[in-house]
Design a protein around this motif. Sequence first.
Motif, PDB file in Angstrom:
ATOM      1  N   SER A   1     -70.770 -16.992-115.655  1.00 18.07           N
ATOM      2  CA  SER A   1     -69.489 -16.298-115.809  1.00 18.07           C
ATOM      3  C   SER A   1     -69.762 -14.867-116.248  1.00 18.07           C
ATOM      4  O   SER A   1     -70.783 -14.591-116.888  1.00 18.07           O
ATOM      5  CB  SER A   1     -68.599 -17.010-116.830  1.00 18.07           C
ATOM      6  OG  SER A   1     -69.225 -17.013-118.094  1.00 18.07           O
ATOM      7  N   ILE A   2     -68.855 -13.974-115.881  1.00 21.21           N
ATOM      8  CA  ILE A   2     -69.023 -12.566-116.253  1.00 21.21           C
ATOM      9  C   ILE A   2     -67.697 -12.032-116.794  1.00 21.21           C
ATOM     10  O   ILE A   2     -66.617 -12.498-116.417  1.00 21.21           O
ATOM     11  CB  ILE A   2     -69.508 -11.689-115.078  1.00 21.21           C
ATOM     12  CG1 ILE A   2     -68.466 -11.585-113.957  1.00 21.21           C
ATOM     13  CG2 ILE A   2     -70.825 -12.202-114.531  1.00 21.21           C
ATOM     14  CD1 ILE A   2     -68.832 -10.573-112.867  1.00 21.21           C
ATOM     15  N   GLU A   3     -67.812 -11.066-117.691  1.00 21.51           N
ATOM     16  CA  GLU A   3     -66.634 -10.442-118.313  1.00 21.51           C
ATOM     17  C   GLU A   3     -66.713  -8.939-118.116  1.00 21.51           C
ATOM     18  O   GLU A   3     -67.713  -8.302-118.481  1.00 21.51           O
ATOM     19  CB  GLU A   3     -66.607 -10.736-119.817  1.00 21.51           C
ATOM     20  CG  GLU A   3     -66.433 -12.199-120.139  1.00 21.51           C
ATOM     21  CD  GLU A   3     -66.537 -12.467-121.636  1.00 21.51           C
ATOM     22  OE1 GLU A   3     -66.098 -11.614-122.429  1.00 21.51           O
ATOM     23  OE2 GLU A   3     -67.082 -13.526-121.999  1.00 21.51           O
ATOM     24  N   TRP A   4     -65.649  -8.381-117.611  1.00 16.77           N
ATOM     25  CA  TRP A   4     -65.563  -6.953-117.294  1.00 16.77           C
ATOM     26  C   TRP A   4     -65.468  -6.117-118.550  1.00 16.77           C
ATOM     27  O   TRP A   4     -64.819  -6.513-119.521  1.00 16.77           O
ATOM     28  CB  TRP A   4     -64.303  -6.761-116.456  1.00 16.77           C
ATOM     29  CG  TRP A   4     -64.038  -5.416-115.900  1.00 16.77           C
ATOM     30  CD1 TRP A   4     -64.903  -4.613-115.215  1.00 16.77           C
ATOM     31  CD2 TRP A   4     -62.775  -4.732-115.911  1.00 16.77           C
ATOM     32  NE1 TRP A   4     -64.253  -3.478-114.809  1.00 16.77           N
ATOM     33  CE2 TRP A   4     -62.953  -3.516-115.229  1.00 16.77           C
ATOM     34  CE3 TRP A   4     -61.518  -5.029-116.427  1.00 16.77           C
ATOM     35  CZ2 TRP A   4     -61.923  -2.596-115.047  1.00 16.77           C
ATOM     36  CZ3 TRP A   4     -60.487  -4.124-116.248  1.00 16.77           C
ATOM     37  CH2 TRP A   4     -60.685  -2.920-115.569  1.00 16.77           C
TER      38      TRP A   4
ATOM     39  N   PHE B   1     -70.414  -5.426-116.620  1.00 12.86           N
ATOM     40  CA  PHE B   1     -70.088  -6.830-116.880  1.00 12.86           C
ATOM     41  C   PHE B   1     -71.109  -7.438-117.829  1.00 12.86           C
ATOM     42  O   PHE B   1     -72.318  -7.251-117.649  1.00 12.86           O
ATOM     43  CB  PHE B   1     -70.088  -7.644-115.571  1.00 12.86           C
ATOM     44  CG  PHE B   1     -68.955  -7.297-114.670  1.00 12.86           C
ATOM     45  CD1 PHE B   1     -67.744  -7.958-114.777  1.00 12.86           C
ATOM     46  CD2 PHE B   1     -69.076  -6.275-113.741  1.00 12.86           C
ATOM     47  CE1 PHE B   1     -66.675  -7.620-113.962  1.00 12.86           C
ATOM     48  CE2 PHE B   1     -68.011  -5.928-112.919  1.00 12.86           C
ATOM     49  CZ  PHE B   1     -66.808  -6.601-113.024  1.00 12.86           C
TER      50      PHE B   1
ATOM     51  N   CYS C   1     -72.813 -10.684-118.566  1.00 11.79           N
ATOM     52  CA  CYS C   1     -73.090 -11.810-117.667  1.00 11.79           C
ATOM     53  C   CYS C   1     -73.662 -12.966-118.474  1.00 11.79           C
ATOM     54  O   CYS C   1     -74.652 -12.785-119.196  1.00 11.79           O
ATOM     55  CB  CYS C   1     -74.130 -11.405-116.622  1.00 11.79           C
ATOM     56  SG  CYS C   1     -73.645 -10.005-115.593  1.00 11.79           S
ATOM     57  N   ASN C   2     -73.052 -14.118-118.367  1.00  7.88           N
ATOM     58  CA  ASN C   2     -73.528 -15.310-119.069  1.00  7.88           C
ATOM     59  C   ASN C   2     -74.003 -16.348-118.071  1.00  7.88           C
ATOM     60  O   ASN C   2     -73.266 -16.703-117.149  1.00  7.88           O
ATOM     61  CB  ASN C   2     -72.404 -15.893-119.923  1.00  7.88           C
ATOM     62  CG  ASN C   2     -71.998 -14.952-121.022  1.00  7.88           C
ATOM     63  OD1 ASN C   2     -72.727 -14.755-121.992  1.00  7.88           O
ATOM     64  ND2 ASN C   2     -70.844 -14.315-120.867  1.00  7.88           N
TER      65      ASN C   2
END
Lengths: 157, 157
Positions: A17-20, A26, A28-29
């Motif tokens: 999953s990634i968060e902006w 991002f 990135c997990n």
Amino acid sequence: MKIREPYKKLPKIVETSIEWNGAMGFKCNSGSGHEILADASAHHGGQDGGARPMELLLLALTSCTGMDVATFLKKRKRDLRDMKISAHGRRTPNHPHVFETITLEYVFAGSDLTDDDIRWAIDLSLDKYCSVAGMLRKVCRINYHWKVNKTAPGAKA
Amino acid sequence: MKIREPYKKLPKIVETSIEWNGAMGFKCNSGSGHEILADASAHHGGQDGGARPMELLLLALTSCTGMDVATFLKKRKRDLRDMKISAHGRRTPNHPHVFETITLEYVFAGSDLTDDDIRWAIDLSLDKYCSVAGMLRKVCRINYHWKVNKTAPGAKA
């Protein structure tokens, strides 16, 4: 020598999953619990806070084949002391600027590595076991070459 | 609305290099100057020191399309407040265990995002501009869906 199932019980599902960050970056997990950063250059509106996506693609490929080659050469009981892999991807001039060619350079150190060992290990990886190469080689030419730095038996590379 | 050349002067050559740690791990260097770690699980002879290669592949894809979608929605002057993208890759049971399907879930927050905006931005990315999708969609089904969390105009997500 036949390698039977070098990797057992690979997860059938891979998750990330990634968060902006509000610009082009991002956090990135990976499903395995690791965090990395991806970002664009300042020229493309980013802050250069992390690797570019197409760099991540090359790193996926090289880490995948590197794990294979290390595994295979160890199973052949070769004195592998060091390995580095460089990748150069050449993009097409038009969108979506995919890689048309990827060139891999493997550099090994060891006392007893033969060209036959190395060709066998790399071919087995790229043609059969490397999951990333198994996808990319159908849409892109993957070239490779290698160098071996001979070491004394048991010496550190 | 037509997006003309959102990314100019993309590098034609992308470069990376990796260095083996003696087991299954690699220190990964991107040509843009960022370092990440890749490793296998303990079950596969690694030390879980970094992300798996197939995770890096999903992160390459999601960060690439994420940069596109942020760019396109901003160009359409939408009030994009937050974006997260999850990816699930399903591997084939046999070697080389490639992804047969990748499912992307985009989760947005914003006050004025319509389903039409989002479908337009994602399709434009996956079908035309995203370099990683441009390669993977030829060898793997890429599905996507999205959610929008509505925020008050100007509110933080």
